[in-house]
Design a protein around this motif. Structure first.
Motif: not given
Length: 350
Positions: A253-278
């Motif tokens: 039973a869907v009784n809500a929506f969940c919203v989360h975000f990520t922010v990305t940092f550019p880095c020389p090798d590969k980007p670094l991601v800060l995630s607030t995902s469940p």
């Protein structure tokens, strides 16, 4: 950054005063620095960009206790302007001195919109994210700093943000509602008439900041917005819209929506991601939960689609509102608007 208390309409100066005052207490700073995902991701992103920071001038927007400024010095920054509007700036200056960095970090008390820096900068670092990403509107200050103080081609950390939505089934809500049917067995008094009132109170229009459990998420998160901090404008943040579509994992039973975000940092090798995902380790931002008026049953692969619009509250420009138009399976299209209640004792900055 993040924070929420009592509903009232205040003018812009009053909103700003409430906002900055909320960061004068140690609890908020303790919570943020103790958030290992947050603090360590910033530290790693800054150190991994040491080639671009070494010997450069940096602006730390909303410096708080100055921890990001000190990470920049560790990465080799020549000079850091740590701009902080609230009285925690005094503590930041003491901490900078305690770490023998006063020759390279200048703590400046004031808003970034009003301070006058002696020179342009090559790097901007800021931990500006609020609940549901945009609560508190601190990104506006980062964009102001970008346009006024950042040299062309300069580095912004982080430089990208993304917003996601997913349908969830919150079992706590169902347990709380069903509680009223259990009272008669326990105490001999039928309290089932409370069900409708309880549902109205619990499944209201407030944006709830909760930790969502993975097993309660009913689909892969769908991205509905992306912000490039190098180019996004303040005007675009006044109405951030995006469509989404996903399919349910199974029967629930869907009784809500969940919203989360990520922010990305550019880095020389590969980007670094800060995630607030469940699906990732918990952060102090948790997730933004939007309760529907009525639960909707879904089965495997039921389509869930719609559009999300995020915009500042009319009562307080620093408070975010979220409007969702959505269709679940064969149900007719529904709409609901949500807002963060107001300033609380929980919060956030460096």
């Amino acid at each position: 950054m993040s924070h929420v208390g009592k509903k009232r309409k205040v003018d812009k100066s009053g909103q700003d005063r409430l906002y900055f005052d909320s960061y004068t207490d140690v609890t908020i700073h303790e919570e943020m620095i103790a958030d290992h995902v947050r603090t360590n991701t910033y530290r790693m992103a800054i150190l991994r960009n040491s080639e671009l920071i070494r010997g450069k001038v940096v602006l730390d927007v909303g410096a708080g206790t100055g921890v990001l400024s000190m990470f920049c010095v560790q990465a080799g920054a020549k000079k850091v302007f740590a701009v902080e509007a609230c009285s925690i700036a005094e503590q930041a200056a003491n901490i900078v001195q305690q770490n023998n960095m006063e020759d390279r970090i200048e703590v400046i008390r004031g808003t970034v919109e009003t301070v006058d820096l002696p020179e342009q900068v090559e790097v901007i670092v800021s931990e500006w994210m609020g609940y549901a990403l945009l609560h508190e509107s601190m990104l506006n200050s980062v964009l102001f700093a970008r346009d006024k103080w950042l040299k062309p081609g300069g580095l912004i950390l982080p430089n990208k943000a993304e917003l996601y939505i997913s349908p969830i089934s919150d079992p706590v809500v169902e347990d709380r509602l069903q509680f009223w049917y259990t009272v008669k067995d326990r105490y001999g008094v039928d309290m089932s008439g409370m069900y409708g009132f309880a549902r109205k109170c619990i499944m209201n229009s407030d944006i709830a900041m909760n930790s969502v459990h993975v097993e309660d998420v009913l689909s892969h998160p769908a991205r509905f917005a992306e912000l490039d901090l190098n180019t996004v404008s303040v005007d675009e943040l006044r109405s951030l819209k995006g469509k989404f579509k996903c399919e349910s994992f199974g029967s629930a039973a869907v009784n809500a929506f969940c919203v989360h975000f990520t922010v990305t940092f550019p880095c020389p090798d590969k980007p670094l991601v800060l995630s607030t995902s469940p699906f990732k380790p918990e952060t102090h931002w948790k997730q933004a939960v939007l309760y529907l008026d009525d639960a909707v049953e879904v089965v495997q692969d039921t389509a869930v689609s719609g559009e999300v619009c995020m915009y500042p509250s009319e009562d307080s420009g620093r408070h975010i509102c979220i409007h969702v138009d959505y269709t679940i399976g064969e149900e007719k299209r529904q709409s609901k608007s949500f807002s963060i209640p107001d300033w609380s004792s929980e919060g956030h900055t460096q």
